[in-house]
Design an enzyme around this catalytic site. Structure first.
Site, PDB file in Angstrom:
ATOM      1  N   ASP A  13      23.864  -0.352 -28.665  1.00  0.00           N
ATOM      2  CA  ASP A  13      23.649   0.655 -29.706  1.00  0.00           C
ATOM      3  C   ASP A  13      22.418   0.373 -30.555  1.00  0.00           C
ATOM      4  O   ASP A  13      22.389   0.687 -31.741  1.00  0.00           O
ATOM      5  CB  ASP A  13      24.897   0.770 -30.615  1.00  0.00           C
ATOM      6  CG  ASP A  13      26.163   0.881 -29.806  1.00  0.00           C
ATOM      7  OD1 ASP A  13      26.216   1.733 -28.919  1.00  0.00           O
ATOM      8  OD2 ASP A  13      27.100   0.090 -30.045  1.00  0.00           O
ATOM      9  N   LYS A  16      18.211   2.581 -27.990  1.00  0.00           N
ATOM     10  CA  LYS A  16      17.359   2.591 -26.794  1.00  0.00           C
ATOM     11  C   LYS A  16      16.909   4.013 -26.455  1.00  0.00           C
ATOM     12  O   LYS A  16      15.821   4.226 -25.946  1.00  0.00           O
ATOM     13  CB  LYS A  16      18.115   1.976 -25.603  1.00  0.00           C
ATOM     14  CG  LYS A  16      18.431   0.503 -25.805  1.00  0.00           C
ATOM     15  CD  LYS A  16      19.121  -0.100 -24.608  1.00  0.00           C
ATOM     16  CE  LYS A  16      20.598   0.174 -24.515  1.00  0.00           C
ATOM     17  NZ  LYS A  16      21.440  -0.537 -25.473  1.00  0.00           N
ATOM     18  N   HIS A  41      23.933   7.071 -24.976  1.00  0.00           N
ATOM     19  CA  HIS A  41      22.542   7.156 -25.405  1.00  0.00           C
ATOM     20  C   HIS A  41      22.337   8.455 -26.166  1.00  0.00           C
ATOM     21  O   HIS A  41      22.567   9.526 -25.622  1.00  0.00           O
ATOM     22  CB  HIS A  41      21.598   7.133 -24.188  1.00  0.00           C
ATOM     23  CG  HIS A  41      21.507   5.788 -23.549  1.00  0.00           C
ATOM     24  ND1 HIS A  41      21.346   5.609 -22.206  1.00  0.00           N
ATOM     25  CD2 HIS A  41      21.546   4.548 -24.073  1.00  0.00           C
ATOM     26  CE1 HIS A  41      21.301   4.315 -21.929  1.00  0.00           C
ATOM     27  NE2 HIS A  41      21.425   3.657 -23.053  1.00  0.00           N
ATOM     28  N   GLN A 223      24.374  -0.910 -22.616  1.00  0.00           N
ATOM     29  CA  GLN A 223      24.918  -2.079 -23.318  1.00  0.00           C
ATOM     30  C   GLN A 223      23.757  -3.018 -23.678  1.00  0.00           C
ATOM     31  O   GLN A 223      22.665  -2.533 -23.895  1.00  0.00           O
ATOM     32  CB  GLN A 223      26.005  -2.799 -22.508  1.00  0.00           C
ATOM     33  CG  GLN A 223      27.277  -1.978 -22.308  1.00  0.00           C
ATOM     34  CD  GLN A 223      27.170  -1.008 -21.157  1.00  0.00           C
ATOM     35  OE1 GLN A 223      26.752  -1.370 -20.072  1.00  0.00           O
ATOM     36  NE2 GLN A 223      27.547   0.225 -21.373  1.00  0.00           N
TER      37      GLN A 223
HETATM   38  P1  IMP Z   1      33.729  -2.130 -21.319  1.00  0.00           P
HETATM   39  O1  IMP Z   1      32.275  -2.111 -20.996  1.00  0.00           O
HETATM   40  O2  IMP Z   1      34.300  -0.762 -21.563  1.00  0.00           O
HETATM   41  O3  IMP Z   1      34.528  -2.930 -20.344  1.00  0.00           O
HETATM   42  O4  IMP Z   1      33.885  -2.901 -22.735  1.00  0.00           O
HETATM   43  C1  IMP Z   1      33.585  -4.279 -22.870  1.00  0.00           C
HETATM   44  C2  IMP Z   1      32.903  -4.568 -24.202  1.00  0.00           C
HETATM   45  O5  IMP Z   1      31.609  -3.978 -24.205  1.00  0.00           O
HETATM   46  C3  IMP Z   1      33.626  -3.992 -25.417  1.00  0.00           C
HETATM   47  O6  IMP Z   1      33.463  -4.877 -26.515  1.00  0.00           O
HETATM   48  C4  IMP Z   1      32.887  -2.686 -25.679  1.00  0.00           C
HETATM   49  O7  IMP Z   1      32.991  -2.285 -27.025  1.00  0.00           O
HETATM   50  C5  IMP Z   1      31.472  -3.118 -25.329  1.00  0.00           C
HETATM   51  N1  IMP Z   1      30.627  -1.993 -24.921  1.00  0.00           N
HETATM   52  C6  IMP Z   1      30.633  -1.345 -23.737  1.00  0.00           C
HETATM   53  N2  IMP Z   1      29.699  -0.374 -23.714  1.00  0.00           N
HETATM   54  C7  IMP Z   1      29.070  -0.425 -24.903  1.00  0.00           C
HETATM   55  C8  IMP Z   1      27.961   0.314 -25.467  1.00  0.00           C
HETATM   56  O8  IMP Z   1      27.350   1.200 -24.841  1.00  0.00           O
HETATM   57  N3  IMP Z   1      27.601  -0.053 -26.720  1.00  0.00           N
HETATM   58  C9  IMP Z   1      28.212  -1.055 -27.402  1.00  0.00           C
HETATM   59  N4  IMP Z   1      29.230  -1.762 -26.918  1.00  0.00           N
HETATM   60  C10 IMP Z   1      29.652  -1.461 -25.663  1.00  0.00           C
END
Ligand code: IMP
Length: 427
Positions: A13, A16, A41, A223
């Site tokens: 976040d 990007k 995004h 991410q």
């Molecule tokens: P998952 O990717 O849904 O398995 O989540 C795993 C971890 O990554 C968690 O802490 C989510 O909050 C974090 N996460 C996944 N995608 C994002 C994103 O686009 N921005 C911020 N955190 C993310």
């Protein structure tokens, strides 16, 4: 400058989307190389705000080819929905290319993500519950279904049968849930095939061909570095490799294809989900950052945890990604503070750490060492050059640049495209 990677240096976040927008004009292809619709995004193009989760941001620029690479996990119903929504808003989506080698997120992945988080209780990761982890797990254990399987109903059915047998045992015997029906999944997914078929191709060759022709390819990370499966704050990470090195595996290019690596960082720091966050602000300052920065997730709407810029994390990201430059976003949000903290190191049991501690026990328990700087307490959203910024803001940027040892090329001072300060060496 054909290959450019864009990576988040914190926990995601970082903004990007805005940087993609700034680079869009000179970009021919935008390639997503990892993650899935856990990403969010947000891009504002010509006053219109778009929130994209799976489709690469390149879709918003008619001259760009958006590519979903083999390293991405794809929920086809979400993809179709996102394409439909874009079409309704007048965005042509026929150019999207989808790798046949990308893995599919299946209904049991979503179910397993939900029940696993529930079972973990207070130890849960705080995932986005989009089925990301379970889909990557199946990829690693080699029982995943891929996008190209949609094109061969017999293979799709046979592979689904193998996977579903195991998943239904898990769902019914371990989690007390109802089993999922093969026929129902097959019906839904093979219908998706009709819609997605024209987009499916060997994207590796397309991307490599574009690079060979000297076209500019932007590898768009989702991410961020500290959520990287191998290098982030494991287990509180995502299940893929958002780092620049991940772009090679996830997009099908070699390390020498990437020449410019832009790290994006907020002027402060945020994280969603659980896990350690040494520079997390106290609740009062955290609340100011949430409100001023509108720190709510694009994908889940969750309030983000907020804190101060963490030099240790940024330095770690700079080295790991071999950043060629740093972009600082949301500097304007810090205008709210009379004094600004910067986390310049960690301390644990009397020892100072200037680099990432070698194990999670220390990282989980370390305390931030802060340096405080005077704030500027004035509106900077109209700044367009370094000289327009108050001297306190310039000192802040200079301090980050020196401590992270990476040149800052752009500083964002507001959400719209023109709210940007270009520094020396900006692309
Ligand atoms: P998952 O990717 O849904 O398995 O989540 C795993 C971890 O990554 C968690 O802490 C989510 O909050 C974090 N996460 C996944 N995608 C994002 C994103 O686009 N921005 C911020 N955190 C993310």
């Amino acid at each position: 400058m054909p290959g450019i990677a864009l990576v988040g240096t914190q926990w995601g976040d970082e903004g990007k989307g805005k940087v993609t927008d700034l680079l869009a004009e000179k970009t021919d292809l935008v390639v997503r190389y990892q993650g899935g619709n856990n990403a969010g995004h947000t891009i504002v193009v010509e006053g219109e705000r778009y929130a994209l989760h799976l489709v690469p941001t390149g879709i918003l620029y008619p001259h760009c080819i958006p590519v979903i690479g083999p390293g991405v996990v794809v929920n086809p119903s979400v993809l179709i929905e996102e394409l439909d929504t874009l079409e309704e808003r007048g965005i042509e989506t026929g150019r999207l290319l989808l790798s046949g080698n990308a893995h599919l997120i299946m209904p049991y992945h979503l179910e397993l993500d939900r029940v696993t988080e529930r079972r973990l209780g207070k130890n849960r990761l705080g995932t986005t519950k989009r089925g990301i982890g379970p889909a990557y797990a199946d990829k690693a254990t080699r029982i995943g279904l891929r996008v190209q399987d949609l094109l061969d109903p017999k293979i799709f059915s046979a592979k689904l049968e193998v996977a579903l047998k195991e998943k239904n045992l898990l769902l019914t015997r371990v989690y007390g849930r109802l089993p999922l029906e093969q026929k129902e999944i097959e019906g839904d997914y093979l219908a998706f095939a009709d819609r997605l078929g024209p987009h499916i191709t060997d994207t590796d060759r397309v991307v490599q061909g574009a690079l060979d022709e000297g076209k500019t390819v932007l590898f768009e990370g989702a991410q961020a570095t500290l959520l990287d499966l191998d290098h982030g704050t494991y287990p509180f990470v995502t299940s893929s490799n958002p780092i620049a090195g991940g772009a090679c595996a996830g997009a099908g290019v070699g390390p020498r294809d990437i020449e410019q690596i832009i790290g994006i960082s907020k002027a402060y720091c945020t994280r969603v989900g659980t896990g350690p966050f040494p520079s997390e602000a106290d609740p009062a300052d955290g609340e100011i950052l949430v409100e001023a920065g509108q720190e709510y997730g694009t994908t889940t709407g969750r309030k983000r945890r907020c804190g101060w810029f963490d030099v240790v994390g940024a330095r770690f990201a700079a080295r790991l990604n071999t950043l060629t430059e740093l972009v600082i976003t949301k500097l304007d949000v810090l205008s709210e503070f009379e004094r600004i903290k910067v986390c310049v190191g960690y301390s644990y049991e009397g020892k100072r750490y200037d680099h990432m501690p070698p194990n999670q026990t220390i990282f989980n328990k370390c305390r931030p060492i802060y340096e405080e700087l005077p704030g500027w307490s004035q509106d900077i959203t109209g700044a367009r050059s370094l000289e327009d910024l108050p001297k306190e803001a310039r000192s802040y940027l200079e301090m980050l640049e020196n401590l992270v040892d990476t040149p800052i090329s752009w500083v964002s001072v507001g959400p719209s495209r023109d709210q940007i300060v270009r520094l020396q060496g900006a692309p």
